[in-house]
Design an enzyme around this catalytic site. Sequence first.
Site, PDB file in Angstrom:
ATOM      1  CB  SER A  39      -0.916  -0.002   1.228  1.00 22.11           C
ATOM      2  OG  SER A  39      -0.175  -0.273   2.398  1.00 22.11           O
TER       3      SER A  39
ATOM      4  CG  ASN B 263      -4.741  -5.048  13.199  1.00 25.81           C
ATOM      5  OD1 ASN B 263      -4.053  -5.022  12.184  1.00 25.81           O
ATOM      6  ND2 ASN B 263      -5.247  -6.169  13.697  1.00 25.81           N
TER       7      ASN B 263
ATOM      8  CB  THR C 292     -40.118  24.440 -10.802  1.00 26.66           C
ATOM      9  OG1 THR C 292     -41.285  24.780 -11.550  1.00 26.66           O
ATOM     10  CG2 THR C 292     -39.969  25.430  -9.648  1.00 26.66           C
ATOM     11  CG  HIS C 293     -41.205  20.673 -13.226  1.00 21.03           C
ATOM     12  ND1 HIS C 293     -41.429  19.354 -12.892  1.00 21.03           N
ATOM     13  CD2 HIS C 293     -41.868  21.410 -12.301  1.00 21.03           C
ATOM     14  CE1 HIS C 293     -42.221  19.300 -11.826  1.00 21.03           C
ATOM     15  NE2 HIS C 293     -42.492  20.533 -11.436  1.00 21.03           N
TER      16      HIS C 293
ATOM     17  CB  SER D  32     -13.343  22.534 -29.924  1.00 26.80           C
ATOM     18  OG  SER D  32     -13.214  21.619 -30.997  1.00 26.80           O
TER      19      SER D  32
ATOM     20  CE  LYS E 144     -18.088  23.134 -28.975  1.00 26.88           C
ATOM     21  NZ  LYS E 144     -19.476  22.993 -28.518  1.00 26.88           N
TER      22      LYS E 144
ATOM     23  CG  ASN F 195     -16.393  23.267 -25.370  1.00 27.92           C
ATOM     24  OD1 ASN F 195     -17.410  23.755 -25.873  1.00 27.92           O
ATOM     25  ND2 ASN F 195     -15.540  22.544 -26.043  1.00 27.92           N
TER      26      ASN F 195
ATOM     27  CD  GLU G 293     -18.619  20.129 -20.488  1.00 26.22           C
ATOM     28  OE1 GLU G 293     -19.562  20.090 -21.281  1.00 26.22           O
ATOM     29  OE2 GLU G 293     -17.435  20.194 -20.860  1.00 26.22           O
TER      30      GLU G 293
ATOM     31  CE1 TYR H 100      -6.609  -3.430   9.025  1.00 28.48           C
ATOM     32  CE2 TYR H 100      -5.794  -5.678   8.788  1.00 28.48           C
ATOM     33  CZ  TYR H 100      -5.886  -4.371   8.319  1.00 28.48           C
ATOM     34  OH  TYR H 100      -5.271  -4.017   7.155  1.00 28.48           O
TER      35      TYR H 100
ATOM     36  CD  GLN I 184      -3.101  -2.560   2.190  1.00 31.76           C
ATOM     37  OE1 GLN I 184      -2.496  -2.926   3.181  1.00 31.76           O
ATOM     38  NE2 GLN I 184      -2.760  -2.930   0.969  1.00 31.76           N
TER      39      GLN I 184
ATOM     40  CE  LYS J  86      -4.818   2.730   5.307  1.00 33.56           C
ATOM     41  NZ  LYS J  86      -5.760   1.572   5.148  1.00 33.56           N
TER      42      LYS J  86
HETATM   43  N1  ARG Z   1      -1.550  -1.612   5.573  1.00 28.38           N
HETATM   44  C1  ARG Z   1      -2.616  -2.119   6.359  1.00 28.38           C
HETATM   45  C2  ARG Z   1      -3.882  -1.294   6.184  1.00 28.38           C
HETATM   46  O1  ARG Z   1      -3.841  -0.290   5.559  1.00 28.38           O
HETATM   47  C3  ARG Z   1      -2.298  -2.105   7.801  1.00 28.38           C
HETATM   48  C4  ARG Z   1      -1.580  -3.317   8.151  1.00 28.38           C
HETATM   49  C5  ARG Z   1      -2.340  -4.243   8.934  1.00 28.38           C
HETATM   50  N2  ARG Z   1      -2.070  -5.484   8.329  1.00 28.38           N
HETATM   51  C6  ARG Z   1      -2.251  -6.629   8.926  1.00 28.38           C
HETATM   52  N3  ARG Z   1      -2.018  -7.661   8.235  1.00 28.38           N
HETATM   53  N4  ARG Z   1      -2.690  -6.703  10.142  1.00 28.38           N
HETATM   54  O2  ARG Z   1      -4.927  -1.628   6.668  1.00 28.38           O
END
Ligand code: ARG
Length: 460
Positions: free
Chosen positions: A26, A113, A158-159, A280, A286, A288, A293, A320, A325, A328
């Site tokens: 990660s 964790n 409206t509409h 464009s 154009k 735009n 958008e 956990y 993971q 994120k």
């Molecule tokens: N990189 C992991 C996460 O983002 C945290 C690690 C926990 N991993 C584990 N095998 N207990 O959640």
Amino acid sequence: MSADDKIWGGRFEHKTDALMEQFSTSLHFDRLLFDADIAVNKAWAAALVAVGVYTADEKEQICAALDAIQKDFHAGVLSFPPGAEDIHSANERWLTDRCGEAGAKIHSGRSRNDQVVTDLRLYMRTQNQLLQDAVKSMQSALVDLGARSVDTVMPGQTHLRQAQPISFAHYLLAFFFQLQRDLQRLREACSRCNQMPLGSGAIAGAAFEIDRHALAAALGFAAPTENSYDATADRDFVNEHLYCCSQIMVHLSRLAEDFIIWSSEGYRFIEIDEKYATGSSMMPQKRNPDALELIRGKSARVIGNHVTGLCLLKGAPTAYVRDLQEDKEPIFDSLQQTIDSLLIFAGVMRTVIVLPENMKNALDPALYATDVADYLVRKGMPFRQAHRIVGSLVALAEREGQTLADLSLDIYKKHSPLFERDVYALFDPDAALSKREIMGGTGKKSLKVQINHARELLEL
Ligand code: ARG
């Protein structure tokens, strides 16, 4: 070959599969948690002194090394250690490389964790503030333009059909108050995010008597979390923020849609400044509305992230699991896209050219039909009956290719003896607005109240 380049390699006999290695890392996204992870490591090192894991000297050594790692990281001179699968294991490796045994003690009583979720909460606390600032800059652009647009009358739709005359300021302030709810939501989400899981260990709580209140205070959290099982499993704070972002983006997307329509050839109520438009590659004429958008498009992506956050949890056993993971990238992306969209839209708002004459010329006299019905109501007629009479006047005007304002007084009187010459005074936008000084209405005085209140809210 064993997996002994991993912080968890002890019980493993074989090396991780190469594709699995890539699949599970990660680092390419959780590097955003680097600064939070340094802060968490420092606070944890200090807490470990009180329980006798570190001497005061060791703690000093650890904190100095963490500072140096932070400096080197930002200078771009560190490369990720082999086997480090996330930012937490990278930091532990760098620390151990620099401090030997003292570095190797840092994970005492701790699990990734509780570490990851503490880092994430810290990071999001800062992002929440940035998001609030971005909401406010959009709000202040809306109020500023609103204050200059009180006298600009446009057909309220409206509409997507002409409904009643409104001030352009009324429209703009609608979005101020939508964003005010977003701001409230962010503040509440922040208070629930601002709780510290550290000390929860993997699931059961750390087996060292860490003072979690002191630890929470050291990291600036309002309080420690109440239950270690919940603390390590919980991603509600992520989902709340994903919702905050998607709700903001839905607001911006609707506003963008209106502005795209109003800047089109069919309307020409506004012009988007060149800074936020593009041309464009083929058609030289154009210009735009790409900024808008893109905001509309990004709202789809942010809603998608929200759905991802919910789906991640729905079937995950409560504790956990590595699935988490995957929380994120969606939240990092939503925060970034939402902040950028708000700042871009604030720029669009600050530079937009308003064309009041075009708005005024677009007003269809049929817009005053409600005012004509209200006229009869003021003279004692039940509204439903007034509605029917005005409806037939509208139909008559339409058949004759005329407008309500063109019909003769005779015709009016034929429909109801209550009509007098003063009915023609209704066909005036200012007259229509002045009847709507009710709190929250589009009357000019009412708008000034809204603007003053909006400005007060911006100070908070
Ligand atoms: N990189 C992991 C996460 O983002 C945290 C690690 C926990 N991993 C584990 N095998 N207990 O959640």
